[in-house]
Write a protein that holds these residues in place. Sequence first.
Motif, short mmCIF file in Angstrom:
data_model
loop_
_atom_site.label_atom_id
_atom_site.label_comp_id
_atom_site.label_asym_id
_atom_site.label_seq_id
_atom_site.Cartn_x
_atom_site.Cartn_y
_atom_site.Cartn_z
N GLY A 168 9.00 -4.90 20.52
CA GLY A 168 8.30 -6.16 20.83
C GLY A 168 7.70 -5.91 21.01
N SER A 176 18.23 -25.63 15.80
CA SER A 176 18.14 -23.77 16.72
C SER A 176 18.04 -23.21 16.41
CB SER A 176 20.22 -23.85 16.94
OG SER A 176 20.57 -24.71 17.52
N ILE A 214 26.63 -13.34 17.45
CA ILE A 214 25.34 -13.39 16.40
C ILE A 214 24.15 -13.92 17.01
CG2 ILE A 214 24.39 -16.44 16.31
CD1 ILE A 214 27.03 -17.51 17.41
N ILE A 224 7.41 -12.40 31.69
CA ILE A 224 8.99 -13.10 32.08
C ILE A 224 8.24 -14.04 33.72
CG2 ILE A 224 11.34 -13.21 32.87
CD1 ILE A 224 11.15 -12.45 29.79
N THR A 261 13.84 -18.37 18.74
CA THR A 261 14.27 -19.01 18.28
C THR A 261 14.51 -20.05 20.13
OG1 THR A 261 16.47 -18.85 18.04
CG2 THR A 261 15.25 -17.75 16.04
N ILE A 269 28.52 -22.95 16.38
CA ILE A 269 27.28 -22.43 17.29
C ILE A 269 26.56 -23.13 17.27
CG2 ILE A 269 27.67 -19.93 15.15
CD1 ILE A 269 25.42 -21.94 13.21
N GLN A 270 25.57 -23.00 17.91
CA GLN A 270 24.52 -24.31 18.50
C GLN A 270 23.78 -24.74 16.87
OE1 GLN A 270 21.13 -24.57 20.35
NE2 GLN A 270 22.60 -24.39 21.86
N VAL A 325 5.96 -18.15 26.42
CA VAL A 325 6.61 -17.29 25.70
C VAL A 325 5.82 -15.97 25.48
CG1 VAL A 325 8.83 -15.82 24.35
CG2 VAL A 325 8.90 -18.72 25.58
N GLY A 326 5.77 -14.94 25.97
CA GLY A 326 5.60 -13.28 24.97
C GLY A 326 4.33 -13.24 24.96
N GLY A 363 16.92 -15.24 16.37
CA GLY A 363 15.69 -14.26 15.82
C GLY A 363 15.07 -12.72 16.12
N CYS A 405 21.10 -20.46 24.77
CA CYS A 405 22.46 -19.64 24.34
C CYS A 405 21.95 -18.28 25.31
CB CYS A 405 22.58 -19.09 22.38
SG CYS A 405 23.55 -20.70 21.90
N PHE A 441 9.63 -21.04 18.32
CA PHE A 441 8.49 -21.76 19.06
C PHE A 441 7.18 -22.24 19.15
CE2 PHE A 441 10.70 -17.90 21.75
CZ PHE A 441 11.54 -19.14 22.43
N VAL A 470 16.61 -6.15 21.02
CA VAL A 470 15.91 -5.29 21.92
C VAL A 470 17.53 -4.92 23.13
CG1 VAL A 470 14.54 -5.15 24.35
CG2 VAL A 470 13.73 -6.16 21.65
N ASN A 510 16.79 -19.17 22.60
CA ASN A 510 16.88 -19.08 24.59
C ASN A 510 17.43 -20.42 24.92
OD1 ASN A 510 13.56 -20.26 26.22
ND2 ASN A 510 13.59 -17.84 25.72
N SER A 548 15.67 -17.28 33.75
CA SER A 548 13.74 -17.54 33.06
C SER A 548 13.65 -17.99 31.80
CB SER A 548 13.12 -15.88 33.77
OG SER A 548 13.90 -15.11 32.67
#
Lengths: 293, 168
Positions: free
Chosen positions: B50, A73, A28, A194, A110, A165-166, A100-101, A31, A116, A77, A37, A114, A121
């Motif tokens: 990213g 889901s 799946i 992180i 999403t 799926i969630q 986040v980031g 985002g 699933c 963020f 990545v 985050n 962390s």
Amino acid sequence: MYDIKALYQAKSVADAVALRLAHPEAQIIAGGSDVLVQMREGKRAGAELISIQTLDEIRGVSMDDDGTIRIGSLTSFSHITWDPLIQKYINVLGQAVDQVGGPQIRNIGTIGGNTCNGVTSADSASTLHAWDAIIELTGPDGIRRQPIHDFYIRAGVVDIREGEIQTAILIPKESYENCFGHYIKYAMRSAMDIATLGTSVNVRLSADKKTVERARVAFGVAGPVPLRAVRAEELAAGQPVSLELAERFAQAVKEDINPRDSWRAAKDFRIHIAVESAKRAFIESVKLAGGDL
Amino acid sequence: MEKHQLQYETVRFNLNGRDVERTVDVRASLTDMLRNDFRMTSVKKGCEVGECGACTVLIDGETFNSCIYLAVWAQGKHIRTLEGVLGPDGQLSDVQQAFVEEAAIQCGFCTPGFVLTAEEILETGQEYTDEQLRKLLSGHLCRCTGYENILRAVKKAMYRRLGKEPPQ
Ligand SMILES: Cc1cc2nc3c(=O)[nH]c(=O)nc-3n(C[C@H](O)[C@H](O)[C@H](O)COP(=O)(O)OP(=O)(O)OC[C@H]3O[C@@H](n4cnc5c(N)ncnc54)[C@H](O)[C@@H]3O)c2cc1C
Ligand code: FES
Ligand code: FES
């Protein structure tokens, strides 16, 4: 170009379930900030993907008839942080995911992704554990709900079954009513890093604000999956609000956490920041709840 | 190894105010499509994972790293690149002008991304503190300027839009 073997774009949740059954090997993608990545890194190279990116039906925050807060889901963020329901009832979740980031990642990532990904962390995970979130999954047999604690099986592995799926993360009224919380992300840099440790505390005080009715604390990176420090919670319940209680509560988290040595930080250091963060987050939560410290 | 089947899809979206349509390889990132099919070369290829923000574009008004966004997801979206912030005769936007005045550009590789993030920030019409602006700009890496001039430029553009004097 990404090394994608095939891309199946789901048109609805039901379609996503059908695609999951038709292509059991496919992964799946929501985002895509983890999946793409990892595909670049070669870890997921050549994979088949089922895209759920465009399913607006599971995007956004709303309240069910019984007062349960429902976070679709696919909600990003930044949309969680700016949501009025989150700001009113579970402000700490908005505060946590705002760390986040960087800004673009917060528009992309999403909350479903985050959780699933099963990563300890993940900045939303400790807060969702501390608020007894319920994970809603939709599969061939309909909807299945599960406490977030049981959803995490081990590092990187969550309980998503064949065809599922969630679809939402639920926070029941009993869990958020009159609760106030605070999240501390300990990281080396203040952006694009992180968590070395994530600490999420929330409290519910008595009507006169003098007694802790309930305190909850969860950590990310204090174990292979996010975890609650139940002994500290038991110790604080029913106790009068005081700085001394904050100290005892914080010391007690050591009984439940089990961090490891990694290149980011040594085990002893993680334990040290867990105690200090628990204390600070407890004090901040009590203050937010109207308590005097 | 098994050979991949080529798979194409047609996407229709709005690019810098113009409705467009392309048939793209489903493996393409949005960066790939914007650069290769539309010659939007302000969208830079930096890290492609990213981290650096060089590929930033506005999708329905929000900043996204186009390197970790599939081209086919553009369907039905409004996408803005740096080419879309210029005036009709190619005049610099207020944000770009402020970047020039404050010497916020050296090699320029990070600049399109910063300018678009500044657009997202300024479109809220709010006044931000330096600390808030630093956080809002933190999704971009710049190897040259040391960030201070960029911060100054965004601040200058913010106060101009708000019609206020910057505090001394
Ligand atoms: C530069 C950068 C910085 C980052 N910084 C942080 C950070 O500071 N903190 C942090 O917590 N994370 C960080 N991340 C990681 C990432 O952004 C988050 O984990 C994000 O929440 C992933 O969501 P997504 O929708 O992009 O997931 P995706 O990449 O689409 O998916 C992630 C995983 O979840 C699965 N999945 C996604 N949605 C569902 C669903 N609805 N049902 C079933 N399975 C699903 C996918 O199969 C995949 O295994 C960073 C990523 C990048 C690229
Ligand atoms: S090229 Fe996209 S973030 Fe670096
Ligand atoms: S001006 Fe060179 S990277 Fe920013």
